[in-house]
Design an enzyme around this catalytic site. Structure first.
Site: not given
Ligand code: PAF
Length: 280
Positions: A30-31, A33, A37, A61, A153, A185, A187
């Protein structure tokens, strides 16, 4: 690095690069980064011919619209980081490109979706499954790479792949941590200095859970950790739970031969952070 914004552009590349003969690795994000990532991207590059990364903040989501609005977005920095890390293709679609019409699919993941983040963020994993299945359909990867910070997840996506009988291998990669142990993260960038300091207690609590579980009962450990969280004015726990690592069902004692994981979702200020640690 090639930047694609539409499904058609990906399809055209597929034809030109003769994707059919190449092993495609995919890193959905979701960027905003960070090194976590990039470690997924590096893992993909090790075993695949072409690595594609997607950057898409998936509205489906987010059960909390404030959380969606706050989610960090840094597209230029993301492109730079991906380019430097040797990503071959970045897919940055619009919402309309991913959802040309409303996605009404409802997945049934059984018990693993009813606990932890599944319970605290209703609809979250359904939205994750919608977007990931859609992205898999566009990219058609042989392997897809996910970080184990989002442990629940990873289990949900494996289940979705099984249910939809998709031919993609899900590769789960280790959590990357900051110097003080905080799990990386997107966040984390939203935390102010005080919240960041408080957040550094989270990995310590995880370690404490592991240590104490060798001498104390799991419910006692959980109560002790919850009391420590309550003692910090900036922290608030959604949950801290010991679970069977395969089923994610909460447990109260460690049985021989069963893998146990401690998972937590804790707010530091307004920012909700998750972490986990295998305790045996
Ligand atoms: O883990 C994430 O960043 C998101 O849940 C994902 C897997 C890219 C789906 O939007």
């Amino acid at each position: 690095m090639i930047i694609c914004k539409t499904t058609q552009e990906i399809r055209d590349l597929e034809a030109n690069l003769t994707f059919g003969k190449k092993l495609i690795g995919f890193v959905p994000t979701m960027g905003a980064l960070h090194k976590g990532h990039i470690s997924l991207l590096k893992e993909s590059k090790k075993s695949c011919d072409i690595t594609i990364c997607s950057v898409f903040v998936n509205p489906n989501q987010f059960n909390d619209k404030g959380d969606l609005a706050r989610y960090p977005r840094t597209p230029e920095a993301d492109i730079k980081m991906l380019e430097e890390a040797g990503c071959d293709i970045v897919f940055m679609p619009s919402i309309e490109e991913i959802y040309p019409k409303t996605d009404t699919r409802v997945f049934d993941f059984g018990a693993i979706d009813k606990v932890l983040d599944g319970a605290y963020r209703p609809g979250h994993f359904n939205g994750v499954a919608q977007v990931v299945s859609r992205l898999f359909d566009i990219i058609k990867p042989h392997k897809a790479f996910f970080g184990l910070k989002d442990y629940q997840q990873v289990l949900i996506i494996k289940k979705m792949v099984e249910q939809l009988q998709l031919k993609v291998e899900i590769v789960a990669c280790p959590i990357l941590r900051e110097a003080d142990g905080l799990a990386m993260s997107s966040r984390n960038t939203l935390l102010d200095a005080e919240e960041r300091k408080a957040a550094s207690l989270i990995p310590k609590l995880m370690q404490e859970a592991k240590t104490l579980s060798t001498t104390m009962s799991l419910p006692d450990v959980k109560n002790k950790l919850l009391a420590e969280i309550s003692a910090n004015p900036l922290l608030k726990a959604d949950y801290i739970e010991f679970c069977n690592a395969d089923t994610l069902q909460p447990i109260t004692e460690i049985k021989p031969g069963k893998k146990v994981i401690c998972l937590a979702a804790i707010y530091s200020g307004k920012i909700r952070l998750i972490d986990n640690l295998f305790i045996n």
